[in-house]
Design a protein around this motif. Sequence first.
Motif, PDB file in Angstrom:
ATOM      1  N   ASN A 141       0.799  -1.213   0.190  1.00 32.96           N
ATOM      2  CA  ASN A 141       0.019   0.035   0.004  1.00 32.96           C
ATOM      3  C   ASN A 141       0.729   1.237   0.114  1.00 32.96           C
ATOM      4  N   GLY A 142       2.205   0.908   0.082  1.00 34.69           N
ATOM      5  CA  GLY A 142       2.953   2.328   0.050  1.00 34.69           C
ATOM      6  C   GLY A 142       4.348   2.125  -0.654  1.00 34.69           C
ATOM      7  N   MET A 143       5.367   1.950  -0.344  1.00 34.42           N
ATOM      8  CA  MET A 143       6.730   1.935  -0.840  1.00 34.42           C
ATOM      9  C   MET A 143       6.730   0.834  -2.011  1.00 34.42           C
ATOM     10  N   ILE A 144       6.296  -0.290  -1.854  1.00 34.49           N
ATOM     11  CA  ILE A 144       6.381  -1.303  -2.793  1.00 34.49           C
ATOM     12  C   ILE A 144       5.732  -1.157  -3.965  1.00 34.49           C
ATOM     13  N   ILE A 145       4.479  -0.618  -4.022  1.00 42.59           N
ATOM     14  CA  ILE A 145       3.662  -0.052  -5.310  1.00 42.59           C
ATOM     15  C   ILE A 145       4.236   1.095  -5.963  1.00 42.59           C
ATOM     16  N   GLY A 146       4.619   1.814  -5.022  1.00 49.46           N
ATOM     17  CA  GLY A 146       5.482   2.980  -5.568  1.00 49.46           C
ATOM     18  C   GLY A 146       6.599   2.511  -6.498  1.00 49.46           C
ATOM     19  N   GLN A 147       7.367   1.926  -5.869  1.00 42.48           N
ATOM     20  CA  GLN A 147       8.607   1.379  -6.619  1.00 42.48           C
ATOM     21  C   GLN A 147       8.246   0.297  -7.807  1.00 42.48           C
ATOM     22  N   ALA A 148       7.144  -0.356  -7.906  1.00 40.88           N
ATOM     23  CA  ALA A 148       6.728  -1.209  -8.959  1.00 40.88           C
ATOM     24  C   ALA A 148       6.213  -0.185 -10.148  1.00 40.88           C
ATOM     25  N   ILE A 149       5.519   0.987  -9.803  1.00 36.77           N
ATOM     26  CA  ILE A 149       4.974   1.947 -10.605  1.00 36.77           C
ATOM     27  C   ILE A 149       6.270   2.693 -11.397  1.00 36.77           C
ATOM     28  N   ASP A 150       7.189   2.960 -10.603  1.00 39.19           N
ATOM     29  CA  ASP A 150       8.491   3.710 -10.850  1.00 39.19           C
ATOM     30  C   ASP A 150       9.223   2.980 -11.939  1.00 39.19           C
ATOM     31  N   CYS A 151       9.620   1.563 -11.829  1.00 38.14           N
ATOM     32  CA  CYS A 151       9.950   0.646 -12.566  1.00 38.14           C
ATOM     33  C   CYS A 151       9.357   0.534 -13.973  1.00 38.14           C
ATOM     34  N   TYR A 152       8.068   0.269 -13.727  1.00 39.63           N
ATOM     35  CA  TYR A 152       7.217  -0.206 -15.091  1.00 39.63           C
ATOM     36  C   TYR A 152       7.319   0.766 -15.927  1.00 39.63           C
ATOM     37  N   PHE A 153       7.110   2.035 -15.404  1.00 38.90           N
ATOM     38  CA  PHE A 153       6.720   3.277 -16.176  1.00 38.90           C
ATOM     39  C   PHE A 153       7.875   4.165 -16.495  1.00 38.90           C
ATOM     40  N   GLU A 154       9.271   3.287 -16.570  1.00 38.34           N
ATOM     41  CA  GLU A 154      10.233   4.029 -17.119  1.00 38.34           C
ATOM     42  C   GLU A 154      10.093   4.171 -18.667  1.00 38.34           C
ATOM     43  N   ASP A 155      10.420   5.366 -19.078  1.00 39.70           N
ATOM     44  CA  ASP A 155      10.252   6.051 -20.643  1.00 39.70           C
ATOM     45  C   ASP A 155       8.898   5.931 -20.903  1.00 39.70           C
ATOM     46  N   LYS A 156       7.920   5.928 -19.847  1.00 37.46           N
ATOM     47  CA  LYS A 156       6.505   6.055 -20.186  1.00 37.46           C
ATOM     48  C   LYS A 156       5.969   7.294 -19.376  1.00 37.46           C
ATOM     49  N   PRO A 157       5.773   8.369 -19.991  1.00 35.96           N
ATOM     50  CA  PRO A 157       5.569   9.674 -19.436  1.00 35.96           C
ATOM     51  C   PRO A 157       4.089   9.671 -18.504  1.00 35.96           C
ATOM     52  N   LEU A 158       4.123  10.041 -17.413  1.00 39.12           N
ATOM     53  CA  LEU A 158       2.965   9.949 -16.451  1.00 39.12           C
ATOM     54  C   LEU A 158       2.686  11.539 -16.443  1.00 39.12           C
ATOM     55  N   ASN A 159       1.366  12.027 -16.109  1.00 43.85           N
ATOM     56  CA  ASN A 159       0.732  13.336 -15.879  1.00 43.85           C
ATOM     57  C   ASN A 159       1.104  13.306 -14.277  1.00 43.85           C
ATOM     58  N   HIS A 167       5.144   9.091  -6.113  1.00 44.93           N
ATOM     59  CA  HIS A 167       6.128   9.345  -5.176  1.00 44.93           C
ATOM     60  C   HIS A 167       5.394   9.549  -3.748  1.00 44.93           C
ATOM     61  N   ILE A 168       4.027   9.750  -3.684  1.00 45.57           N
ATOM     62  CA  ILE A 168       3.317   9.589  -2.510  1.00 45.57           C
ATOM     63  C   ILE A 168       3.673   8.124  -1.738  1.00 45.57           C
ATOM     64  N   HIS A 169       3.694   7.259  -2.797  1.00 43.03           N
ATOM     65  CA  HIS A 169       3.693   5.862  -2.303  1.00 43.03           C
ATOM     66  C   HIS A 169       5.186   5.401  -2.304  1.00 43.03           C
ATOM     67  N   LYS A 170       5.960   5.774  -3.113  1.00 43.73           N
ATOM     68  CA  LYS A 170       7.475   5.305  -3.178  1.00 43.73           C
ATOM     69  C   LYS A 170       8.021   5.705  -1.968  1.00 43.73           C
ATOM     70  N   THR A 171       7.768   7.223  -1.766  1.00 41.91           N
ATOM     71  CA  THR A 171       8.703   7.868  -0.762  1.00 41.91           C
ATOM     72  C   THR A 171       7.958   8.659   0.347  1.00 41.91           C
ATOM     73  N   ALA A 172       6.831   9.154   0.141  1.00 43.86           N
ATOM     74  CA  ALA A 172       6.184  10.192   1.287  1.00 43.86           C
ATOM     75  C   ALA A 172       5.503   9.088   2.229  1.00 43.86           C
ATOM     76  N   ARG A 173       5.028   7.872   1.903  1.00 41.79           N
ATOM     77  CA  ARG A 173       4.115   6.883   2.825  1.00 41.79           C
ATOM     78  C   ARG A 173       5.120   6.549   3.984  1.00 41.79           C
ATOM     79  N   LEU A 174       6.400   6.486   3.501  1.00 42.58           N
ATOM     80  CA  LEU A 174       7.203   5.748   4.933  1.00 42.58           C
ATOM     81  C   LEU A 174       7.596   7.226   5.599  1.00 42.58           C
ATOM     82  N   ILE A 175       7.783   8.193   5.129  1.00 39.72           N
ATOM     83  CA  ILE A 175       7.997   9.465   5.691  1.00 39.72           C
ATOM     84  C   ILE A 175       7.102   9.730   6.680  1.00 39.72           C
ATOM     85  N   ALA A 176       5.752   9.646   6.117  1.00 40.57           N
ATOM     86  CA  ALA A 176       4.689  10.049   6.948  1.00 40.57           C
ATOM     87  C   ALA A 176       4.353   8.920   8.108  1.00 40.57           C
TER      88      ALA A 176
END
Length: 281
Positions: A141-159, A167-176
């Motif tokens: 629900n946080g860092m893992i899905i964020g990392q999965a999205i980060d890796c899968y969408f390399e060279d695939k632009p997101l809005n 980045h809320i999931h990959k980085t911010a959730r663990l900080i929160a």
Amino acid sequence: MLEKFKQYLEQNFPKTQSFHPFFNEALKWMLQAGGKHFRAQLLLGIVNAKNPALFDKALDAALALEFIHTYSLIHDDLPAMDNASLRRGRQTLHKKYDETTAILVGDALNTQAFLLLSKLDLKESIRLKLIETLAFNAGINGMIIGQAIDCYFEDKPLNLEQVEFLHIHKTARLIAASLKMGCEICELGEKECEQIYEIGLLIGLIFQIKDDIIDATLDTKDAGKPTHNDTHKNSFVKLLGLEGAKKAKNDKITLCEEKMRNLDSKLTNELGILINKYLKG
């Protein structure tokens, strides 16, 4: 506070009894490399502001956060992900030893974090809350899905909305989670916990934008890790441009400081010190 945590970390590197020739050295390789200890400081900052008598008991919870964060960096640097050769100014673990060791050290730090929380000298109900908070925010629900999205969408632009979700999931959730765990140790009310958690998500996004700016503007030596490395990634700088990312960071800092005015003065002061030190400039 930071010095106390550094001393505690030095005295409590994870280790195991075995005849493996270097595994204990590998376990502490990246922990020894330093880092900001930002997440640990957030947790301890809450405890220091709200119930300093619990500071010593909270050190293992801060250590658990450091273990989780370090495991995520070790795995992030692997050839299957970012294939980085440098982290915190020293060789990444798979370069220093081998890929198998890096994977297993990451796994070890991940599981050791929850062992630490299970043994805290606090009420069972608090220990369970801490385990739940860390597992939720560091897991799927946080860092893992964020990392999965980060890796899968390399060279695939997101809005922008998608980049913020990433980045809320990959980085911010663990900080929160670091802030929320401090609240749980101090047994703050649910409403106050959630208010501080939401501020933590904002701090996490600011932290990520700052990291994106560092990647775009510093060289490898100054950053202590490979830079100009996000050309394939969905970063705030890539989406907004350097000046746009700087403006977004400053806008979010302003919003964060506004929200912090609703907290008590001791807590506002503790968080303000960390924001000024690590996020501004």
